[in-house]
Design an enzyme around this catalytic site. Structure first.
Site, PDB file in Angstrom:
ATOM      1  CE  LYS A 107       1.831 -17.803  -1.451  1.00  0.00           C
ATOM      2  NZ  LYS A 107       0.864 -18.953  -1.411  1.00  0.00           N
ATOM      3  CE1 TYR A 166      -3.560  -2.556   0.866  1.00  0.00           C
ATOM      4  CE2 TYR A 166      -4.695  -0.482   1.078  1.00  0.00           C
ATOM      5  CZ  TYR A 166      -4.721  -1.876   0.726  1.00  0.00           C
ATOM      6  OH  TYR A 166      -5.894  -2.240   0.568  1.00  0.00           O
ATOM      7  CG  ASP A 194      -2.169 -20.371  -0.062  1.00  0.00           C
ATOM      8  OD1 ASP A 194      -1.663 -20.330   0.978  1.00  0.00           O
ATOM      9  OD2 ASP A 194      -1.591 -20.924  -1.273  1.00  0.00           O
ATOM     10  CG  ASP A 225     -13.775  -6.494   1.972  1.00  0.00           C
ATOM     11  OD1 ASP A 225     -13.683  -5.882   3.037  1.00  0.00           O
ATOM     12  OD2 ASP A 225     -14.222  -6.010   0.970  1.00  0.00           O
ATOM     13  CG  ASP A 228      -8.282  -4.415   1.417  1.00  0.00           C
ATOM     14  OD1 ASP A 228      -9.092  -3.803   1.943  1.00  0.00           O
ATOM     15  OD2 ASP A 228      -8.232  -4.526   0.094  1.00  0.00           O
TER      16      ASP A 228
HETATM   17  C1  IPM Z   1     -10.684  -0.702   3.434  1.00  0.00           C
HETATM   18  C2  IPM Z   1     -10.491  -0.174   2.239  1.00  0.00           C
HETATM   19  C3  IPM Z   1      -9.539   0.802   1.878  1.00  0.00           C
HETATM   20  C4  IPM Z   1      -8.186  -0.217   1.841  1.00  0.00           C
HETATM   21  C5  IPM Z   1      -9.526   1.379   0.519  1.00  0.00           C
HETATM   22  C6  IPM Z   1     -10.719   2.213   0.344  1.00  0.00           C
HETATM   23  C7  IPM Z   1      -8.211   2.186   0.210  1.00  0.00           C
HETATM   24  O1  IPM Z   1     -10.905  -1.355   1.142  1.00  0.00           O
HETATM   25  O2  IPM Z   1     -10.779   0.000   4.338  1.00  0.00           O
HETATM   26  O3  IPM Z   1     -10.342  -2.014   3.668  1.00  0.00           O
HETATM   27  O4  IPM Z   1      -7.946  -0.905   0.750  1.00  0.00           O
HETATM   28  O5  IPM Z   1      -7.740  -0.560   3.006  1.00  0.00           O
HETATM   29 MG    MG Z   2     -10.936  -3.103   1.863  1.00  0.00          MG
END
Ligand code: IPM
Ligand code: MG
Length: 359
Positions: free
Chosen positions: A193, A144, A225, A253, A249
Site C-alpha cells: 500500500k 502484528y 486493494d 484467506d 493474512d
Molecule cells: C493465520 C491466522 C493467524 C494470523 C491468527 C490465528 C493469529 O489467521 O495463520 O492466518 O493472523 O496469522
Molecule cells: Mg489468517
C-alpha cells in the site's frame, strides 16, 4: 534418510487428519528407504487441560528436538470462545511458534484442480483458466509484532497498533519469494500500500533492489486493494504473490476459498535455515471432529511440503502431490468436495486411495 518429526495435532479434526498424513509419510518412507520418527506435542486447547497454556514448554522442547514440525489445527467451537481454554488459543499457539523459531516466510499455495472447477466459487470461465498461485507472506513483522497499546485522551479511549518493517526483514522474505518464483512460472507480484504507508514504501524499494539478483523473474508491484480485486476477477494472472504480514493474512484467506474447500490447502512456515512448520490453511472444524469425514488432503499435502522444504525430498514430495491429483482424477471425494452423485469417502478411505496411488 532418518528424520525426526514433531507431531502437533492440536484440536478438532487435527488428530484424525494428522494420523492419515503420518500413514502417507510412512508409505513414502517405506518405498524410498527412509525412516521417520514422530514425537507428539500438545498444542492449543489440547494442551490447556494439562498445562493451562496453549504452547507449553514441553511442546517447545519437542519441536526443538525435531527436524520439522507437522501441525494439525487448533481452536474450539465459536460459542465457547470466551472460555479460558479457547480464548486467544490460536494467537497464543501460532504466533508464539512463529516467534520461537523465526518462521518469517509463510507459503500459502492456492490451486484449482481441473476436476474440481465446479466447486470453485468463481464462474467456470474464470476458474477454468487455471488457478495455481503461491502467496508468500512475511510472518514476523508489520502491525502484528509492533507495539499494541491503549491510552486515554481527553477521557476517551484510544487504541494504538504500530506497523514496523526493517529492510532486513523485507529482504529475507523477498529472497525466499524470488527463489520460489524462479522455480515456478517466473512471475512475482509484490503487494503493498505504497500510496499511503511508509512500511510499504520501504517494502517496494527493498523488493526492487533484491529483484536485481533474479533477472529471470518478472517483478510487478500492485496495491493491496487492487490485488484483492484481481484475486477474484482473474486469479490465473498470479504465480507468486509476495506480501507483508497483515495483507498476506487477508489475501491468503481470499485465495484459500478458490480451490473449493479448505480441506485442500496446505501451508508452510519457514525460517532462513530451512526449519519449518507445516499445516493445513483451514481450521480445526470442531463440528466435524470424531466423525471420520474430514478431508485429509490439506494435511497430506502439508506433509509433502515438509518433505520438500525441510528434507529436500523433492521426488517423494512430488509423488504425494501426484497421488492426490490421481485420486481426484479417479473421482474419489470426501464430503466437502463431493457432488450430489459422488460417493463420499471417509477420511481414512480417501487416504487409502492416495496411498494406493503413490508411485
Ligand atoms: C493465520 C491466522 C493467524 C494470523 C491468527 C490465528 C493469529 O489467521 O495463520 O492466518 O493472523 O496469522
Ligand atoms: Mg489468517
Amino acid at each position: 534418510m532418518n528424520k525426526k518429526i514433531a507431531l502437533l495435532p492440536g484440536d478438532g479434526i487435527g488428530e484424525e487428519v494428522c494420523t492419515e498424513a503420518v500413514r502417507v509419510l510412512d508409505a513414502v518412507a517405506a518405498a524410498n528407504g527412509h525412516s521417520f520418527e514422530y514425537e507428539k506435542g500438545l498444542i492449543g486447547g489440547a494442551a490447556w487441560d494439562d498445562h493451562q497454556s496453549h504452547f507449553p514448554d514441553a511442546t517447545l522442547k519437542v519441536c526443538q528436538g525435531s527436524d520439522a514440525i507437522l501441525f494439525g489445527s487448533i481452536g474450539g467451537p465459536i460459542d465457547l470462545a470466551h472460555e479460558p481454554k479457547w480464548k486467544d488459543c490460536e494467537k497464543n499457539s501460532i504466533l508464539a511458534l512463529r516467534k520461537a523459531f523465526n518462521f518469517n516466510a509463510n507459503f500459502r499455495p492456492a490451486k484449482v484442480y481441473p476436476e474440481l472447477v465446479d466447486i470453485c466459487p468463481l464462474r467456470e470461465e474464470v476458474a477454468g483458466k487455471g488457478v495455481d498461485m503461491l502467496i508468500v507472506r512475511e510472518l514476523l513483522g508489520d502491525i502484528y509484532f509492533g507495539e499494541h497499546r491503549r491510552e486515554t485522551r481527553d477521557g476517551r479511549r484510544v487504541a494504538i497498533d504500530t506497523a514496523e518493517y526493517t529492510e532486513d526483514q523485507i529482504a529475507s522474505v523477498a529472497h525466499t519469494a524470488f527463489k520460489a518464483a524462479s522455480k515456478r512460472r517466473k512471475s512475482l507480484v509484490s503487494v503493498d500500500k505504497a500510496n499511503v504507508l511508509e512500511t510499504s514504501r520501504l517494502w517496494r524499494e527493498v523488493v526492487k533492489e533484491i529483484s536485481a539478483d533474479y533477472p529471470d523473474v518478472e517483478l510487478e508491484d500492485m496495491f493491496v486493494d487492487n490485488a484483492a480485486m484481481q484475486i477474484i476477477r482473474d486469479p490465473s494472472r498470479f504465480d507468486v504473490v509476495l506480501t507483508a504480514n497483515l495483507f498476506g493474512d487477508i489475501l491468503s484467506d481470499a485465495a484459500a476459498v478458490l480451490p473449493g474447500s479448505l480441506g485442500l490447502t496446505p501451508s508452510a512456515s519457514l525460517n532462513s535455515e530451512g526449519f519449518g512448520m507445516y499445516e493445513p490453511q483451514g481450521g480445526s472444524a470442531p463440528e466435524l471432529e470424531g466423525k471420520g469425514v474430514a478431508n485429509p488432503i490439506a494435511q497430506i499435502l502439508s506433509a509433502g511440503m515438509l518433505l520438500k522444504f525441510s528434507f529436500g525430498l523433492t521426488k517423494e514430495a512430488d509423488s504425494i502431490n501426484r497421488a492426490v491429483e490421481k485420486s481426484l482424477e479417479q473421482g474419489f471425494r470426501t464430503a466437502d468436495i463431493a457432488s450430489a452423485e459422488s460417493e463420499k469417502l471417509s477420511t481414512t478411505e480417501m487416504t487409502n486411495k492416495i496411498i494406493e496411488n503413490l508411485s
